[in-house]
Design an enzyme around this catalytic site. Structure first.
Site, PDB file in Angstrom:
ATOM      1  N   HIS A  70      -2.176  -0.750  15.310  1.00 38.99           N
ATOM      2  CA  HIS A  70      -1.062  -1.668  15.106  1.00 38.99           C
ATOM      3  C   HIS A  70       0.272  -0.909  15.187  1.00 38.99           C
ATOM      4  O   HIS A  70       0.435   0.110  14.516  1.00 38.99           O
ATOM      5  CB  HIS A  70      -1.159  -2.326  13.731  1.00 38.99           C
ATOM      6  CG  HIS A  70      -2.486  -2.956  13.445  1.00 38.99           C
ATOM      7  ND1 HIS A  70      -3.012  -3.019  12.184  1.00 38.99           N
ATOM      8  CD2 HIS A  70      -3.396  -3.549  14.264  1.00 38.99           C
ATOM      9  CE1 HIS A  70      -4.182  -3.634  12.219  1.00 38.99           C
ATOM     10  NE2 HIS A  70      -4.448  -3.950  13.483  1.00 38.99           N
ATOM     11  N   TYR A 133       0.996   3.040   2.119  1.00 37.26           N
ATOM     12  CA  TYR A 133       2.089   3.283   3.054  1.00 37.26           C
ATOM     13  C   TYR A 133       3.380   2.618   2.588  1.00 37.26           C
ATOM     14  O   TYR A 133       3.403   1.497   2.101  1.00 37.26           O
ATOM     15  CB  TYR A 133       1.738   2.841   4.473  1.00 37.26           C
ATOM     16  CG  TYR A 133       1.141   1.462   4.630  1.00 37.26           C
ATOM     17  CD1 TYR A 133       1.885   0.420   5.166  1.00 37.26           C
ATOM     18  CD2 TYR A 133      -0.189   1.209   4.280  1.00 37.26           C
ATOM     19  CE1 TYR A 133       1.334  -0.844   5.329  1.00 37.26           C
ATOM     20  CE2 TYR A 133      -0.745  -0.040   4.444  1.00 37.26           C
ATOM     21  CZ  TYR A 133       0.024  -1.071   4.963  1.00 37.26           C
ATOM     22  OH  TYR A 133      -0.522  -2.321   5.125  1.00 37.26           O
TER      23      TYR A 133
END
Length: 469
Positions: A70, A133
């Site tokens: 992604h 993240y």
């Protein structure tokens, strides 16, 4: 007891902007501790000061859980809190490194900064892995995403666990091959004040292209309270504010005062807020008029503001506002000369007609050519110079306006002795207009911009070249 590296290290990869960060992890019988993101230490080693706004955690039960590839329109800083992952990245941005691949294993002692448009993926190597993240934008279903198939033959990622045996979502299995991927375009650069001297010089410097946008006041008005929603600002990486109210004397009038403050201060504050909110680099053009001209020598960038008139006051306020943007370059210039009508062109015309002009001899400074401002802006952006304020003018002796006029006369073949010296007070003695005070000394210290590798041009050489062209 867990044993990891004890020194913070940053390593570059073959994908521009993708960096690996080896983290010190301190462990004992109780477990371990690490500084997962430490802004001051990491930015000092070259990691982007990316200013995250959201923290996400993906928990994975089983070994072999595989996610990706992604690419999102924001930066992120990936790491693991528990477990290990095999991680792979593919550059899906427009450009020469499209398709470049990098892989590594991430454990508690390793993190990776992933720039916007680089495809991200991972495969868990341990059970109960927590993948975390930080990102620079809030997730949105309307954002533009780019995807690549995990099994793409061109990227040829050597997954530790065969994809046929891995846990993968149906959506990830159906992502396109590299040949069918639409690359993510770069963020755009916006130049405000496109019809002005610096705006035109930037157009000549950068040309036209899909990532460069030039706007006049009719396109974007800095005085518009709705400026924050005037553009999809997340699509821009740089805003160059070359727009300004520059009618120095008119700024002393009731109407001009309001216009000057709207364009030079309030509008800049709006831009700075937009830049701060959207991670944009703001480039702002400053003026020698922020000083009163009483200094005995050259003005350094950090000299105290002491503007004499409304124009200078509004420009000083604009500088203060621009500096609130975390990523900013303030380029302070003096005596700007570019396209259109200006002092140098006027003197050349008078010389051609044999006119003997009166020119003030009690204001000192150095010319700054608009194309050199454009070149300096390009340089600061290209070398990623430290953010802050940079003085810019031509190199060489500080001159009076009368001195400049004599050089112009001599260069075009006229008699320089025709130029008659006069004081500023005498020059404006018979006018009925409101006149703004001028700084007597506009000389700027150029050491800071020289230290970035930019070499200012010699003033005499630049003036003759300008007249000949």
């Amino acid at each position: 007891m867990v044993e990891f590296a004890t020194e913070l290290q940053v390593s570059r990869t073959g994908i521009p902007g993708l960096v690996v960060v080896d983290l010190p992890v301190h462990g004992d019988a109780r477990g371990w501790f690490k500084e997962n993101w430490q802004r001051a230490k990491m930015t000092a080693l070259g990691v982007d000061d990316f200013r995250p706004v959201q923290n996400n955690i993906s928990f994975n039960d089983a070994v072999g859980t595989t996610r990706g590839i992604h690419a999102e329109p924001w930066d992120k800083f990936v790491s693991v809190a528990t477990g290990r992952v095999f991680a792979a990245w593919v550059d899906l941005r427009e450009g020469p490194t499209f398709g470049a691949t990098f892989t590594t294993v991430i454990d508690a002692a390793r993190a990776v900064f992933v720039p916007r448009g680089v495809g991200n993926s991972y495969q868990t190597l341990d059970p109960d892995t927590a993948y975390t993240y930080l990102v620079t934008d809030h997730w949105s279903p309307e954002a533009a995403y780019t995807f690549l198939n995990l099994a793409d033959e061109t990227a040829a990622i050597d997954w530790p666990i065969a994809l046929s045996e891995a846990e993968i979502s149906a959506k990830d299995l159906n992502h396109p091959r590299l040949a069918d991927v639409t690359p993510m375009p770069p963020r755009r650069t916006l130049v405000l004040g496109a019809n002005g001297q610096v705006g035109q010089a930037l157009h000549a410097e950068w040309g036209d292209g899909p990532t460069i946008e030039y706007a006049t006041r009719q396109d974007i008005d800095l005085a518009d309270p709705g400026l924050a929603t005037a553009r999809p600002w997340r699509e821009y990486s740089v805003i160059v504010n070359a727009a300004a109210y520059t009618a120095v004397d008119d700024a002393e009038t009731t109407e001009g005062r309001a216009l000057a403050w709207d364009a030079n201060a309030t509008g800049v504050a709006r831009l700075a807020a937009i830049a701060a909110q959207n991670g944009i680099i703001l480039v702002h053009i400053s003026s020698d008029y922020v000083f009163d001209g009483t200094a005995p020598g050259l003005y350094a960038e950090d000299a105290t503001f002491s503007p004499l008139g409304v124009y200078g006051q509004s420009k000083a306020a604009g500088d203060i506002a621009a500096a609130t943007a975390p990523r900013h370059y303030i380029v302070r210039a003096s005596w700007v000369v570019g396209s259109g009508r200006n002092f140098v062109r006027t003197m050349a015309e008078l010389a051609g007609r044999g006119v003997a002009p009166r020119v003030v001899d009690d204001q000192r400074g150095r010319l700054t050519f608009a194309h050199d401002i454009a070149a300096a802006i390009s340089h600061l952006l290209e070398v990623r110079a430290p953010f802050g304020t940079y003085n810019l003018s031509c190199e060489g002796a500080v001159m009076t306006w009368a001195d400049v006029a004599r050089v112009v006369f001599e260069t075009v073949g006229a008699d320089p002795s025709l130029v008659r010296d006069t004081s500023t007070a005498e020059y404006f003695r018979d006018t009925s207009r409101v006149i703004s005070p001028r700084p007597e000394n506009s000389g700027l210290d150029l050491r800071k911009i020289r230290a970035t590798g930019f070499t200012p041009v010699d003033g005499a050489v630049a003036l003759r070249s300008y007249l000949q062209s």
